[in-house]
Write a protein that holds these residues in place. Structure first.
Motif, PDB file in Angstrom:
ATOM      1  N   LYS A  68      42.191  58.386  71.422  1.00  0.00           N
ATOM      2  CA  LYS A  68      42.351  58.994  72.568  1.00  0.00           C
ATOM      3  C   LYS A  68      40.535  59.257  72.782  1.00  0.00           C
ATOM      4  N   ASP A  69      40.694  58.948  73.667  1.00  0.00           N
ATOM      5  CA  ASP A  69      39.032  58.416  74.582  1.00  0.00           C
ATOM      6  C   ASP A  69      38.231  57.140  74.013  1.00  0.00           C
ATOM      7  N   ALA A  70      39.063  56.375  73.304  1.00  0.00           N
ATOM      8  CA  ALA A  70      37.981  55.389  72.892  1.00  0.00           C
ATOM      9  C   ALA A  70      39.076  54.097  74.477  1.00  0.00           C
ATOM     10  N   HIS A  71      37.811  53.204  74.373  1.00  0.00           N
ATOM     11  CA  HIS A  71      37.532  52.511  75.467  1.00  0.00           C
ATOM     12  C   HIS A  71      38.437  50.880  74.430  1.00  0.00           C
ATOM     13  N   ASP A 118      41.443  45.584  79.951  1.00  0.00           N
ATOM     14  CA  ASP A 118      40.788  46.860  79.028  1.00  0.00           C
ATOM     15  C   ASP A 118      42.113  47.997  79.851  1.00  0.00           C
ATOM     16  N   ILE A 120      41.839  52.562  78.225  1.00  0.00           N
ATOM     17  CA  ILE A 120      41.577  53.413  78.163  1.00  0.00           C
ATOM     18  C   ILE A 120      42.256  54.452  77.341  1.00  0.00           C
ATOM     19  N   CYS A 121      42.065  54.797  75.941  1.00  0.00           N
ATOM     20  CA  CYS A 121      43.322  55.956  76.104  1.00  0.00           C
ATOM     21  C   CYS A 121      43.273  56.729  76.036  1.00  0.00           C
ATOM     22  N   ARG A 122      44.440  57.513  77.127  1.00  0.00           N
ATOM     23  CA  ARG A 122      44.314  59.221  76.960  1.00  0.00           C
ATOM     24  C   ARG A 122      45.012  59.774  76.358  1.00  0.00           C
ATOM     25  N   SER A 153      33.165  54.388  73.208  1.00  0.00           N
ATOM     26  CA  SER A 153      34.212  55.476  73.504  1.00  0.00           C
ATOM     27  C   SER A 153      33.548  56.255  75.295  1.00  0.00           C
ATOM     28  N   LYS A 154      34.195  57.517  75.050  1.00  0.00           N
ATOM     29  CA  LYS A 154      34.182  58.192  76.140  1.00  0.00           C
ATOM     30  C   LYS A 154      33.240  59.112  75.864  1.00  0.00           C
TER      31      LYS A 154
END
Length: 154
Positions: A68-71, A118, A120-122, A153-154
């Motif tokens: 989670k929150d990784a790009h 790309d 972005i993992c939610r 990361s976010k």
């Protein structure tokens, strides 16, 4: 002695001309070229042999765990002449590969192929990566490499 030398030379020539060897070199060279693109951290590669077949689906599928929150960035590298014939897709059990994936190197609405996308993992969890020949490609063999990279990361 001459027979032994001739036998060794013939055996070496046969082994060096086999197509499997060129496929292996193709993938190794593409992994390096693909992994060194862009400003991201290489995490994993996905190598596949592609063979068009009417009875089986071409390509392969891998499972990856994303946080989670990784790009993340997914790159696809193919040999010359296959740029618009191979598709890399990211999906999970909730969003099937063919209908509503998280990302793909091919946009069916515009018909455009991209080298990468790309994501972005939610939600942390298991995802699937597939590399396949497009359905309209027939009687072709090739190889392709997908690269999973961490951007930030976010």
């Amino acid at each position: 002695m001459k027979k032994l030398i001739i036998t060794i030379i013939v055996a070496f020539a046969i082994v060096s001309l086999l197509p499997e060897k060129s496929q292996a070199q193709c993938r190794q060279q593409m992994v390096y070229a693909c992994a060194t693109k862009g400003q991201s951290i290489y995490l994993r590669d996905f190598n596949t042999k592609l063979k068009s077949s009417k009875s089986d689906e071409s390509g392969a599928r891998w499972t990856v765990v994303l946080n989670k929150d990784a790009h993340y960035r997914f790159n696809l590298c193919t040999p010359d002449g296959f740029e618009d014939k191979v598709i890399l897709t990211l999906y999970d059990s909730q969003r099937p590969e063919k209908t509503n994936p998280y990302g793909s190197t091919y946009d069916p609405k515009t018909g455009k192929h991209n080298e990468s996308f790309d994501f972005i993992c939610r939600k942390s969890g298991m995802y699937y990566v597939s590399i396949r020949l497009k359905e309209d490609v027939s009687d072709r063999k090739s190889c392709a490499v997908g690269i999973l990279s961490f951007v930030g990361s976010k």
